[in-house]
Write an enzyme that holds these catalytic residues in place. Structure first.
Site, short mmCIF file in Angstrom:
data_model
loop_
_atom_site.label_atom_id
_atom_site.label_comp_id
_atom_site.label_asym_id
_atom_site.label_seq_id
_atom_site.Cartn_x
_atom_site.Cartn_y
_atom_site.Cartn_z
N ASP A 113 0.87 -1.17 0.00
CA ASP A 113 0.00 0.00 0.00
C ASP A 113 0.91 1.24 0.00
O ASP A 113 1.37 1.67 -1.05
CB ASP A 113 -0.92 -0.10 1.22
CG ASP A 113 -2.00 0.97 1.25
OD1 ASP A 113 -2.13 1.72 0.27
OD2 ASP A 113 -2.73 1.05 2.25
N LYS A 141 -0.66 -1.86 -4.92
CA LYS A 141 -1.56 -0.74 -5.26
C LYS A 141 -0.88 0.34 -6.10
O LYS A 141 -1.55 1.25 -6.59
CB LYS A 141 -2.16 -0.14 -3.99
CG LYS A 141 -3.21 -1.04 -3.34
CD LYS A 141 -3.97 -0.35 -2.22
CE LYS A 141 -5.02 -1.26 -1.59
NZ LYS A 141 -5.59 -0.71 -0.34
N ASP A 169 -7.03 -8.89 5.93
CA ASP A 169 -8.06 -8.72 6.95
C ASP A 169 -8.62 -7.32 6.98
O ASP A 169 -8.01 -6.36 6.47
CB ASP A 169 -7.45 -8.99 8.34
CG ASP A 169 -6.50 -7.86 8.76
OD1 ASP A 169 -5.53 -7.60 8.02
OD2 ASP A 169 -6.75 -7.22 9.80
P1 IMP Z 1 2.02 -0.34 3.84
O1 IMP Z 1 3.14 -0.29 4.83
O2 IMP Z 1 1.19 0.91 3.79
O3 IMP Z 1 2.46 -0.78 2.45
O4 IMP Z 1 0.99 -1.38 4.42
C1 IMP Z 1 1.03 -2.71 4.09
C2 IMP Z 1 0.13 -3.48 5.04
O5 IMP Z 1 -1.11 -2.80 5.31
C3 IMP Z 1 -0.24 -4.78 4.39
O6 IMP Z 1 0.68 -5.79 4.70
C4 IMP Z 1 -1.63 -5.05 4.94
O7 IMP Z 1 -1.54 -5.76 6.16
C5 IMP Z 1 -2.21 -3.69 5.20
N1 IMP Z 1 -3.07 -3.26 4.08
C6 IMP Z 1 -2.84 -2.30 3.17
N2 IMP Z 1 -3.84 -2.20 2.28
C7 IMP Z 1 -4.76 -3.12 2.64
C8 IMP Z 1 -6.05 -3.53 2.10
O8 IMP Z 1 -6.56 -3.04 1.07
N3 IMP Z 1 -6.69 -4.53 2.77
C9 IMP Z 1 -6.16 -5.13 3.87
N4 IMP Z 1 -4.96 -4.81 4.39
C10 IMP Z 1 -4.27 -3.80 3.79
MG MG Z 2 -3.45 -6.14 8.10
#
Ligand code: IMP
Ligand code: MG
Length: 185
Positions: A113, A141, A169
């Site tokens: 994300d 994403k 989740d």
């Molecule tokens: P980042 O550090 O923002 O890339 O977050 C990654 C983590 O956020 C992932 O490993 C997921 O656990 C959670 N996450 C991000 N987007 C989603 C989503 O659309 N659905 C569920 N979990 C998400």
């Molecule tokens: Mg999560």
């Protein structure tokens, strides 16, 4: 009647807006990824490191599709600091027992994300002198241009919606859905 009536009893009153990737589509893509990864690592020790909890279903399907010797371990990371604005601080709550030095490390993530979690992990793991370090994400994403290390292996470029199922989740719910879906508001 909702087309998702067969899983309605799993949804705790929430409704699935749409199924984004069904089980068959995921299985097909996981088979392709396994072959791709197998071909990308001709020799040397390969350690597949699953980032818990989100990657647990993807990882278990994926390793069975990688046609070469490998080992599996897990990482549990937790973010801390400011709750509303993700600070990017990450702490390892479970650290793999295995030595990383000299091994090919493939970090497996459910979804990228903001990429903050991965950016920190890449730094943490990099200092352990693996032979190589790459990322495999089921979903990406494509929101951040400034990833420290972008994923070499990606299942799908995901829509910018909140997704659940196949390990992902919402407040710990819905991980067991056999497909990836977006939730209705
Ligand atoms: P980042 O550090 O923002 O890339 O977050 C990654 C983590 O956020 C992932 O490993 C997921 O656990 C959670 N996450 C991000 N987007 C989603 C989503 O659309 N659905 C569920 N979990 C998400
Ligand atoms: Mg999560």
């Amino acid at each position: 009647m909702s087309p998702y009536a067969d899983v309605a009893h799993l949804m705790k009153g929430r409704t699935i807006a749409r199924i984004v990737y069904d089980a068959e589509t995921i299985a097909g893509r996981v088979r392709e990824l396994g072959a791709e990864i197998g071909a990308a690592y001709p020799e040397g020790d390969l350690l597949v490191l699953g980032l818990l909890k989100g990657s647990f279903i993807f990882l278990s399907d994926l390793v069975r599709q990688i046609p070469r010797p490998l080992q599996v371990d897990f990482l549990v990371a937790t973010s801390y600091g400011n709750e509303t604005v993700s600070s990017g601080l990450v702490r390892l709550v479970y650290d793999p027992e295995t030595v990383l030095e000299g091994k090919h490390i493939l970090l497996v993530e459910d979804i990228i994300d903001s990429g903050r979690t991965l950016n920190r992990l890449v730094d943490l793991l990099g200092v352990r002198r693996p032979k190589s370090l790459e990322i495999c994400a089921l979903l990406h994403k494509r929101l951040t241009p400034d990833l420290r290390l972008d994923a070499k292996f990606v299942g799908f470029d995901a829509p910018h919606e909140f997704l659940v199922g196949y390990g992902l989740d919402h407040a710990e719910d819905f991980r067991q859905l056999p497909f990836v879906a977006s939730l209705a508001d």
